[in-house]
Design a protein around this motif. Structure first.
Motif, mmCIF file in Angstrom:
data_model
loop_
_atom_site.group_PDB
_atom_site.id
_atom_site.type_symbol
_atom_site.label_atom_id
_atom_site.label_comp_id
_atom_site.label_asym_id
_atom_site.label_seq_id
_atom_site.Cartn_x
_atom_site.Cartn_y
_atom_site.Cartn_z
ATOM 1 N N ALA A 176 -31.908 34.398 -13.863
ATOM 2 C CA ALA A 176 -31.931 33.211 -14.726
ATOM 3 C C ALA A 176 -30.525 32.674 -14.971
ATOM 4 C CB ALA A 176 -32.612 33.549 -16.045
ATOM 5 N N ALA A 177 -29.544 33.595 -15.088
ATOM 6 C CA ALA A 177 -28.174 33.193 -15.400
ATOM 7 C C ALA A 177 -27.370 32.860 -14.152
ATOM 8 C CB ALA A 177 -27.491 34.310 -16.198
ATOM 9 N N ASP A 178 -28.042 32.809 -13.004
ATOM 10 C CA ASP A 178 -27.359 32.582 -11.724
ATOM 11 C C ASP A 178 -26.301 33.656 -11.442
ATOM 12 O OD1 ASP A 178 -28.806 30.378 -10.826
ATOM 13 O OD2 ASP A 178 -27.580 28.971 -11.999
ATOM 14 N N GLU A 179 -26.546 34.848 -11.978
ATOM 15 C CA GLU A 179 -25.681 35.989 -11.652
ATOM 16 C C GLU A 179 -26.261 36.763 -10.476
ATOM 17 O OE1 GLU A 179 -24.065 38.549 -14.801
ATOM 18 O OE2 GLU A 179 -25.339 37.387 -16.157
ATOM 19 N N ALA A 180 -27.420 36.348 -10.032
ATOM 20 C CA ALA A 180 -28.042 36.956 -8.864
ATOM 21 C C ALA A 180 -28.714 35.843 -8.096
ATOM 22 C CB ALA A 180 -29.085 37.988 -9.296
ATOM 23 N N ILE A 181 -28.725 35.971 -6.781
ATOM 24 C CA ILE A 181 -29.478 34.985 -5.992
ATOM 25 C C ILE A 181 -30.955 35.321 -6.122
ATOM 26 C CG2 ILE A 181 -29.812 33.941 -3.713
ATOM 27 C CD1 ILE A 181 -26.926 33.631 -4.912
ATOM 28 N N TRP A 182 -31.240 36.589 -5.953
ATOM 29 C CA TRP A 182 -32.593 37.107 -6.155
ATOM 30 C C TRP A 182 -32.461 38.577 -6.491
ATOM 31 C CZ3 TRP A 182 -35.011 36.212 -0.561
ATOM 32 C CH2 TRP A 182 -34.133 36.710 0.401
ATOM 33 N N ALA A 183 -33.545 39.165 -6.966
ATOM 34 C CA ALA A 183 -33.420 40.537 -7.455
ATOM 35 C C ALA A 183 -34.715 41.313 -7.240
ATOM 36 C CB ALA A 183 -33.055 40.530 -8.936
ATOM 37 N N LEU A 184 -34.573 42.631 -7.298
ATOM 38 C CA LEU A 184 -35.757 43.492 -7.294
ATOM 39 C C LEU A 184 -35.909 44.138 -8.663
ATOM 40 C CD1 LEU A 184 -35.704 45.487 -3.914
ATOM 41 C CD2 LEU A 184 -37.054 43.459 -4.519
ATOM 42 N N GLY A 185 -37.156 44.198 -9.087
ATOM 43 C CA GLY A 185 -37.482 44.918 -10.306
ATOM 44 C C GLY A 185 -38.625 45.873 -10.006
ATOM 45 N N SER A 186 -39.114 46.528 -11.022
ATOM 46 C CA SER A 186 -40.316 47.349 -10.847
ATOM 47 C C SER A 186 -41.249 47.041 -12.002
ATOM 48 C CB SER A 186 -39.960 48.827 -10.828
ATOM 49 O OG SER A 186 -39.536 49.247 -12.107
ATOM 50 N N ASP A 187 -42.537 47.176 -11.732
ATOM 51 C CA ASP A 187 -43.554 46.747 -12.689
ATOM 52 C C ASP A 187 -44.604 47.847 -12.826
ATOM 53 O OD1 ASP A 187 -45.842 45.447 -13.878
ATOM 54 O OD2 ASP A 187 -44.987 43.504 -13.318
ATOM 55 N N THR A 188 -44.681 48.439 -14.012
ATOM 56 C CA THR A 188 -45.651 49.504 -14.263
ATOM 57 C C THR A 188 -46.744 49.017 -15.212
ATOM 58 O OG1 THR A 188 -43.843 51.081 -13.998
ATOM 59 C CG2 THR A 188 -45.863 51.924 -15.017
ATOM 60 N N GLY A 189 -46.341 48.091 -16.113
ATOM 61 C CA GLY A 189 -47.323 47.511 -17.029
ATOM 62 C C GLY A 189 -46.975 46.072 -17.363
ATOM 63 N N GLY A 190 -46.097 45.481 -16.555
ATOM 64 C CA GLY A 190 -45.668 44.103 -16.805
ATOM 65 C C GLY A 190 -44.169 43.943 -16.697
ATOM 66 N N SER A 191 -43.490 45.000 -16.285
ATOM 67 C CA SER A 191 -42.022 45.053 -16.318
ATOM 68 C C SER A 191 -41.302 44.083 -15.397
ATOM 69 C CB SER A 191 -41.545 46.477 -16.014
ATOM 70 O OG SER A 191 -41.641 47.265 -17.162
ATOM 71 N N ILE A 192 -42.021 43.415 -14.496
ATOM 72 C CA ILE A 192 -41.425 42.310 -13.736
ATOM 73 C C ILE A 192 -41.865 40.980 -14.354
ATOM 74 C CG2 ILE A 192 -41.540 41.020 -11.553
ATOM 75 C CD1 ILE A 192 -41.636 43.714 -10.085
ATOM 76 N N ARG A 193 -43.162 40.872 -14.625
ATOM 77 C CA ARG A 193 -43.732 39.579 -15.025
ATOM 78 C C ARG A 193 -43.322 39.157 -16.428
ATOM 79 N NH1 ARG A 193 -49.308 41.781 -14.508
ATOM 80 N NH2 ARG A 193 -48.110 43.718 -14.457
ATOM 81 N N GLN A 194 -43.312 40.105 -17.370
ATOM 82 C CA GLN A 194 -42.970 39.741 -18.751
ATOM 83 C C GLN A 194 -41.513 39.278 -18.859
ATOM 84 O OE1 GLN A 194 -40.986 41.617 -20.918
ATOM 85 N NE2 GLN A 194 -41.836 41.534 -23.010
ATOM 86 N N PRO A 195 -40.529 39.994 -18.273
ATOM 87 C CA PRO A 195 -39.161 39.451 -18.308
ATOM 88 C C PRO A 195 -39.017 38.163 -17.501
ATOM 89 C CG PRO A 195 -39.233 41.542 -17.098
ATOM 90 C CD PRO A 195 -40.554 41.379 -17.768
ATOM 91 N N ALA A 196 -39.791 38.013 -16.420
ATOM 92 C CA ALA A 196 -39.754 36.748 -15.661
ATOM 93 C C ALA A 196 -40.183 35.615 -16.574
ATOM 94 C CB ALA A 196 -40.668 36.844 -14.441
ATOM 95 N N SER A 197 -41.224 35.878 -17.349
ATOM 96 C CA SER A 197 -41.726 34.873 -18.284
ATOM 97 C C SER A 197 -40.683 34.560 -19.363
ATOM 98 C CB SER A 197 -43.018 35.402 -18.918
ATOM 99 O OG SER A 197 -43.432 34.600 -19.995
ATOM 100 N N PHE A 198 -40.080 35.607 -19.926
ATOM 101 C CA PHE A 198 -39.085 35.421 -20.998
ATOM 102 C C PHE A 198 -37.815 34.714 -20.501
ATOM 103 C CE2 PHE A 198 -40.208 38.878 -24.401
ATOM 104 C CZ PHE A 198 -41.496 38.372 -24.469
ATOM 105 N N CYS A 199 -37.497 34.895 -19.207
ATOM 106 C CA CYS A 199 -36.250 34.338 -18.683
ATOM 107 C C CYS A 199 -36.462 33.084 -17.833
ATOM 108 C CB CYS A 199 -35.498 35.381 -17.868
ATOM 109 S SG CYS A 199 -34.862 36.742 -18.873
ATOM 110 N N GLY A 200 -37.713 32.654 -17.670
ATOM 111 C CA GLY A 200 -37.981 31.440 -16.918
ATOM 112 C C GLY A 200 -37.750 31.556 -15.421
ATOM 113 N N VAL A 201 -38.079 32.721 -14.853
ATOM 114 C CA VAL A 201 -37.963 32.886 -13.397
ATOM 115 C C VAL A 201 -39.318 33.309 -12.829
ATOM 116 C CG1 VAL A 201 -35.508 33.458 -13.509
ATOM 117 C CG2 VAL A 201 -37.198 35.313 -13.530
ATOM 118 N N VAL A 202 -39.378 33.407 -11.494
ATOM 119 C CA VAL A 202 -40.612 33.838 -10.837
ATOM 120 C C VAL A 202 -40.578 35.361 -10.681
ATOM 121 C CG1 VAL A 202 -41.953 33.712 -8.693
ATOM 122 C CG2 VAL A 202 -40.813 31.658 -9.586
ATOM 123 N N GLY A 203 -41.678 36.012 -11.033
ATOM 124 C CA GLY A 203 -41.746 37.466 -10.867
ATOM 125 C C GLY A 203 -43.098 37.883 -10.334
#
Lengths: 473, 95, 478
Positions: free
Chosen positions: A151-178
């Motif tokens: 979101a802050a343009d400190e990364a072009i793209w990134a990898l996360g991991s999702d066990t119960g929403g750990s990619i999607r919920q921060p994507a939602s909070f930060c306005g990015v695609v997850g």
């Protein structure tokens, strides 16, 4: 140049046209990180001189990596004191795939909740990450570092991991695609396990096309992961079709009840209306066991975690506390090394598996998991996908929920079922609150139907402007 | 079902976690709170439902009995907090 | 006996695959510490297990050989406990759905078979090795992840002798399958025992003791004998036994109570999420069944039937698979209908030679046809004496020459022709008139004395049977 602002596919296009190079991108990105990470704190061990992996390729785009994905030669600590200094002598399969695709990865890693235990990235031994849209807010979690970096343009793209929403919920909070892929679509080898039956690695990106590109790179069968699916990976970029006419979408009524922030609700309804005007067909459906997803999750996930984290004992790697004798060494090391939330989850999971409680808790949870999966199977007989809010609220204030674990757990109420059912889901930006905080739209589909997610998300994105908004930093 | 301090202590021992009195007090309360929430599962009749421990319908995942390179000893011991020669070193077992 | 012992044995068996259960590290024994490890068997964070196909096949083979029912659906579970030889602090094992259940093994005791039930055969992984020093322990993970089978017997064993026989039969049966060394010294076969006493004829079980740390079959027998004595004394003196785990101290020849690590109820078993289940179809079972050779019990029964051997001889000959193959080649080649001499030679002199060289009878370098030639020269043609035969056998092992060559070279052949023997006989008769008179007056012993004199004069080369016949003829005709 401000190359860091661009998406990976835009940069690849520029490289192809010889308008820029991988080196320029990295150097631009480094400057950006140096400039704004003081505020955002998306990266950990950022003072490390090894920003970029040495085996980076001239044409590659660097991927930012969550601190629980093993990188050979670069510390991987799950943002936990107990793993301090751990340098894995191997790469996760996703890292090997990134390298062999001609891309590269950053040697500094993205912040996260310790062992992915949390929804706010406040449970990191390195301190919290700040939401780029409001530095007083959390970025979500547990992949909050990855989401905030993108979101802050400190990364072009990134990898996360999702066990119960750990990619999607921060994507939602930060306005990015997850995207959380189908369980088994992306290898878990080298992902430091939280809950083995739920964990998946997935992309966090600036737009849907990048998510498809990164999925092309990291997906596929891995003989080193017994839970990996052995079917060919389609070219996900072929699913980027700007057309949703006739696609049948279910709206689960259980997701639009009390607890959902009215402002978020309104934004989601507008997004649904947008898709309606684009030709998608909507109908209300029911996922009757939704309310049990959170309790089921917190038994299964913590039970598996209690066992997965038993290996952190000070014998082979990481922290070892001074002690008298072996048992004392175990106890002191683990008490010192694990943060509060880790201890809470280990104890809860140990309890759920212990003698006399197994049937009432763990076994019962496995049975209700069956019911939750059946709810989805039933819907996907008649529908192509399901749309829900990604999270019940927008980003909350740092410190707001730290003393109330249960309240924190409930922020994953809309994302957890997906992991329990093993299906894929994507979060795409769909608007902003009055306070200027992003809101995410979650799209779910059946096993291995990531293409449906890409098609819907891409169409929505092509017909809206939300993904182009940038935070002021 | 609820969880008392004694149970939390026993569970902490099984998990090899040492808790100070204050921590134990706080954690016991939080766990009790969480378990009370989790107890909503008990209203469901799960008698005839099969448990799901693996979400994928896959089975018989096997590899061939073919040797692969082991780690060189430097890499094996690279992260060790204490080592001696080729060995990891741990404090003696005192029960 | 006032009390009856109730014994169940738990055997852990290494399978001799090339690689470990869940990773490609070598299973070779005796290499440098921590030289056969990788992220998977070290349980490094992020590593994942993938099961070895050959281990599953071998496990099914053992289960079938032990007459177990192979379950169609089986899965791995995690057994959770902290110990420094267990890198993940859980062991991948099987709990409620083991590979196979309800089998049996027939053991032979004094000519009778007794059936010992097998509760289950399940798959798991081995732990590493700890070397204890004064203040520290050294950890070697080479053994970590080596495929193990746990073979649990029903408490059908009632004496230390039966326990010994069960282990010997189990070892012999498994060695026939070529899936394990079954070498207790290398730790590839280990045995724990549960034992309790009850009043003879009683139905309820007594308080159970678990015995560990026995390093040989004899150790198991001795530990059980000791434990029967100890428990008898406690019960007889009106004392109460407590359920505990005791370690066998082979030097002191006694068992010592041990503090337990974690109680069985604290293991928190749950399905291993990293390993999908196995579905073992009937055709797979049938396919593996075909690879099981004739097992010792059946072979023994066939040897009795086909070669007219005694149970004792047949059992001794089939103890090892290679030995049984060798013995059968010899039995087939021996031209006499009575095969007893072959059994005697293999179980006696040949086994003694193998024993002194710490190898199997089949590994002495003697071909079955060579051994049979020797046996025939001794037993049928009586070219040499039994005693000389043993000398020739040792020479055959040492030089790889044939029996005939050795006999010629050492001029060991017996004198059987009456011409050369008669002169000696006449000489002996002349010199021992008293014995001749004794014989004629009915003292049969005198004949043996006279024969012995002939043997002495011929330096043992005279054929005693021929001498006896000629002497009798000569004395009776006079």
């Amino acid at each position: 140049m401000e190359l860091y602002k661009l998406t990976a596919h835009e940069l690849l296009e520029k490289i192809k046209k010889k308008e820029t190079t991988s080196e320029q991108i990295v150097s631009d990105l480094t400057k950006r990180i140096k400039g704004v990470d003081v505020k955002v704190q998306a990266y950990v061990r950022a003072s490390s001189s090894t920003l970029l992996a040495p085996d980076s390729k001239p044409n590659g785009i660097p991927v930012s990596i969550k601190d629980n994905i093993c990188t050979d030669g670069y510390n991987t600590e799950c943002c936990s004191k107990i793993l301090q200094g751990f340098n894995p002598p191997y790469n996760a399969t996703v890292i090997s795939k990134i390298i062999s695709s001609g891309n590269s990865f950053l040697g500094i890693k993205c912040n996260m909740d310790e062992f992915a235990f949390g929804s706010s990235t406040e449970n990191s031994c390195f301190g919290p990450t700040h939401n780029p849209w409001d530095l007083n807010c959390v970025p979500g979690g547990s992949s909050g570092g990855s989401a905030a970096a993108v979101a802050a343009d400190e990364a072009i793209w990134a990898l996360g991991s999702d066990t119960g929403g750990s990619i999607r919920q921060p994507a939602s909070f930060c306005g990015v695609v997850g995207l959380k892929p189908t369980y088994g679509r992306v290898s878990r080898f080298g992902l430091i396990a939280f809950a083995s039956s739920l964990d998946q690695i997935g992309p966090l990106t600036k737009d849907v096309e990048d998510a498809a590109l990164l999925m092309n790179t990291i997906s596929g069968y891995d003989p080193q992961d017994s839970t990996s699916i052995n079917t060919p990976v389609p070219d996900y970029t072929k699913a980027l079709i700007n057309d949703v006419k006739g696609i049948k979408v279910g709206i689960p009524k259980e997701y639009f009840v009390e607890g959902l922030d009215p402002e978020v609700k309104k934004i989601i309804e507008e997004a649904i209306n947008k898709l309606k005007t684009l030709g998608a067909q909507f109908k209300e459906v029911s996922l009757p066991h939704s309310e049990y997803a959170v309790p089921v999750y917190y038994i299964i996930a913590t039970a598996e975690a209690s066992s997965n984290l038993a290996r952190f004992d000070g014998v082979q790697y990481g922290l070892r506390a001074k002690a008298e004798g072996l048992v004392d060494m175990y106890k002191k090391t683990r008490s010192l090394g694990f943060g509060d939330e880790a201890k809470r989850r280990i104890l809860l999971g140990t309890f759920a598996l212990s003698h006399g409680y197994y049937d009432a808790y763990y076994l019962r949870a496995l049975k209700v998991r069956t019911l939750i999966k059946q709810d989805f199977d039933h819907i996907f007989k008649d529908f192509d996908c399901i749309i829900t809010p990604t999270a019940p609220t927008s980003a909350f204030k740092i410190g707001e929920k730290v003393d109330d674990p249960l309240k924190m757990y409930l922020s994953d109420i809309y994302t957890i079922s997906v992991n329990l059912a093993g299906i894929p889901a994507i979060s795409v930006p769909c608007g902003f609150t009055k306070e200027g905080l992003p809101v995410g739209l979650q799209i779910l589909s059946k096993h291995l139907n990531e293409e449906m997610l890409f098609r819907l998300a891409y169409t929505y994105e092509q017909n809206t402007e939300w993904h182009k908004m940038k935070p002021k930093l | 079902m609820s969880i008392d301090k004694k149970t939390v202590e026993d569970v902490a021992h099984l998990a090899r976690i040492e808790l100070e009195a204050k921590e134990l007090e706080k954690l016991s309360k939080q766990l009790e709170h969480i378990l009370a929430f989790i107890d909503k599962l008990s209203v469901l009749d799960t008698g005839n439902i099969a448990p799901t421990s693996h979400i994928l319908p896959i089975s018989n995942v096997l590899r061939k009995d073919e040797p692969r390179k082991s780690l060189p000893i430097e890499k094996t011991l690279m992260n060790a907090p204490d080592k001696q020669g080729n060995f990891f070193v741990v404090p003696k077992v005192i029960e | 006996m006032k009390y009856e012992a109730v014994i169940g044995l738990e055997v852990h068996l290494h399978l001799n695959t090339k690689t470990k259960a869940f990773c490609g590290c070598s299973t070779e024994f005796g290499n440098a510490p921590n030289s056969q490890v990788c992220p998977v068997c070290l349980g490094f964070p992020g590593s994942l297990p993938v099961y070895n196909q050959t281990v599953l096949d071998y496990a099914i083979k053992v289960a079938l050989a032990l007459n177990c029912k192979v379950q169609e659906y089986t899965k791995f579970d995690r057994k959770n406990y902290f110990y420094p030889d267990l890198p993940k602090n859980y062991q991948v094992s099987q709990y409620d759905l083991p590979l196979s259940i309800r089998g049996f093994l027939d053991i032979e005791l004094g000519g009778k078979f007794k059936r010992i039930g097998i509760t289950r055969v399940h798959m798991e992984e081995d732990a590493g090795k700890l070397i204890h020093q004064e203040d520290i322990s050294l950890v070697d993970f080479n053994r970590t992840g080596i495929p193990l089978l746990e073979i649990v017997s029903e408490p059908d064993i009632n004496s230390p002798e039966e326990a010994y026989e069960y282990l010997a039969t189990l070892k012999s049966t498994i060695q026939y399958l070529d899936v394990s060394d079954c070498d207790m010294e290398k730790g590839s076969l280990r045995c724990d025992a549960n034992i309790s006493l009850r009043l003879a004829g009683a139905k309820t079980l007594g308080v159970k003791t678990e015995l560990k740390n026995m390093n040989s079959f004899k150790g198991v027998k001795d530990a059980l004998s000791y434990e029967i004595k100890r428990q008898t004394e406690v019960l007889d003196s009106g004392g109460k036994l407590t359920q505990d785990t005791r370690l066998w101290d082979a030097k002191a020849q006694e068992t010592v109570a041990m503090r337990t690590k974690e109680g069985a109820k604290d293991y928190r078993y749950f399905p291993e999420p990293d390993l999908p289940p196995f579905i073992i179809k009937e055709d797979k079972v049938a396919e593996i069944k075909k690879t099981i050779p004739e097992l010792p019990k059946e072979k023994m029964q066939r040897f009795i039937k086909d070669y007219g051997l005694s149970e004792y001889d047949a059992k001794a000959l089939v103890a090892s698979k290679k030995g049984a193959l060798f013995a059968e080649e010899c039995l087939k080649r021996f031209s006499d209908k009575n095969k007893k001499p072959v059994a005697n030679w293999i179980i006696g002199p040949l086994a003694a030679l193998a024993g002194s060289r710490a190898c199997e009878t089949s590994e002495l370098g003697i071909f079955p046809e060579s051994l049979v030639e020797l046996i025939e020269l001794v037993e049928k043609k009586q070219i040499i004496s039994n005693l000389s035969g043993k000398v020739v056998l040792e020479e055959m092992v040492n030089t790889a020459k044939t029996a005939q060559t050795i006999i010629t070279e050492k001029s060991l052949a017996q004198i059987s022709d009456s011409g050369s023997l008669n002169s000696v006989i006449e000489e002996v008769i002349r010199e021992n008139t008293k014995s001749v008179t004794d014989f004629k007056s009915g003292k049969a012993n005198a004949l043996m004395f006279l024969v012995g004199q002939v043997m002495r004069k011929s330096s043992g080369k005279a054929n005693p049977k021929v001498v006896q016949e000629l002497m009798r003829e000569r004395l009776e005709s006079a």
